[in-house]
Design a protein around this motif. Structure first.
Motif, PDB file in Angstrom:
ATOM      1  N   THR A 173       0.822  -1.217   0.000  1.00 54.96           N
ATOM      2  CA  THR A 173       0.000   0.000   0.000  1.00 54.96           C
ATOM      3  C   THR A 173       0.850   1.259   0.000  1.00 54.96           C
ATOM      4  O   THR A 173       0.333   2.345  -0.244  1.00 54.96           O
ATOM      5  CB  THR A 173      -0.971   0.024   1.196  1.00 54.96           C
ATOM      6  OG1 THR A 173      -0.242  -0.127   2.412  1.00 54.96           O
ATOM      7  CG2 THR A 173      -2.012  -1.071   1.079  1.00 54.96           C
ATOM      8  N   VAL A 198      -1.532   2.436  -5.567  1.00 55.34           N
ATOM      9  CA  VAL A 198      -2.319   1.408  -4.885  1.00 55.34           C
ATOM     10  C   VAL A 198      -3.345   2.118  -4.003  1.00 55.34           C
ATOM     11  O   VAL A 198      -2.986   2.886  -3.116  1.00 55.34           O
ATOM     12  CB  VAL A 198      -1.430   0.475  -4.024  1.00 55.34           C
ATOM     13  CG1 VAL A 198      -2.278  -0.500  -3.230  1.00 55.34           C
ATOM     14  CG2 VAL A 198      -0.442  -0.268  -4.899  1.00 55.34           C
ATOM     15  N   LEU A 245      -5.301  -6.580  -4.526  1.00 58.14           N
ATOM     16  CA  LEU A 245      -5.208  -5.128  -4.487  1.00 58.14           C
ATOM     17  C   LEU A 245      -6.305  -4.416  -5.262  1.00 58.14           C
ATOM     18  O   LEU A 245      -6.881  -4.961  -6.203  1.00 58.14           O
ATOM     19  CB  LEU A 245      -3.864  -4.693  -5.091  1.00 58.14           C
ATOM     20  CG  LEU A 245      -2.612  -5.305  -4.486  1.00 58.14           C
ATOM     21  CD1 LEU A 245      -1.431  -5.071  -5.403  1.00 58.14           C
ATOM     22  CD2 LEU A 245      -2.353  -4.718  -3.130  1.00 58.14           C
ATOM     23  N   VAL A 262      -6.369  -0.799  -7.317  1.00 57.05           N
ATOM     24  CA  VAL A 262      -5.471   0.238  -7.821  1.00 57.05           C
ATOM     25  C   VAL A 262      -6.265   1.486  -8.191  1.00 57.05           C
ATOM     26  O   VAL A 262      -7.468   1.432  -8.424  1.00 57.05           O
ATOM     27  CB  VAL A 262      -4.657  -0.253  -9.040  1.00 57.05           C
ATOM     28  CG1 VAL A 262      -3.734  -1.391  -8.637  1.00 57.05           C
ATOM     29  CG2 VAL A 262      -5.542  -0.654 -10.193  1.00 57.05           C
TER      30      VAL A 262
END
Length: 129
Positions: free
Chosen positions: A28, A33, A72, A74
């Motif tokens: 992160t 991100v 994740l 993005v």
């Protein structure tokens, strides 16, 4: 399975949760991100006030080393292959530096894209309608 290092003076055991936290924080920290994707269980835990720094991280440790999966979200507009390579490199380097654990793989799973907030009062947004 925890990471165990046998030393002359005794053993060092590093919990998978510690490694997952290091991986999550490292990922992160990369520009672009938006956050980690923890799935339904992680989302419910956050609603109840339990924030996990290892959300969106899956760790598998065996005698060869660590296999890490990162889930994740993005930011809109980033080049996904570039950010994935940067995350892989950063996570691997930081975990190996902090824990001396051999990182075999860092697998990136893009689960979503975060879009910037669009405000109704923004004149540029009204012109594009």
């Amino acid at each position: 399975m925890d990471a165990i290092q046998k030393l002359e003076n005794g053993d060092i055991k590093i919990s998978e949760d510690v490694i997952a936290t290091i991986a999550g924080v490292s990922a992160t920290d990369v520009k672009g991100v938006a956050g980690m994707s923890g799935g339904l269980v992680g989302g419910i835990a956050e609603i109840l006030g339990k924030k996990s720094l290892s959300k969106g991280v899956k760790i598998d440790i065996n005698d060869k080393g660590a296999f890490i999966d990162l889930y994740l979200i993005v930011e809109y507009g980033v080049r996904i292959p570039d950010i994935a390579w940067e995350i892989q490199d950063k996570v691997k380097t930081i975990i190996q530096t902090m824990t001396n654990l051999n990182v075999i793989e860092v697998n990136i799973h893009i689960q979503g894209v975060a879009f910037p907030n669009i405000k109704e009062d923004d004149p540029q947004q009204k012109q594009s309608k």
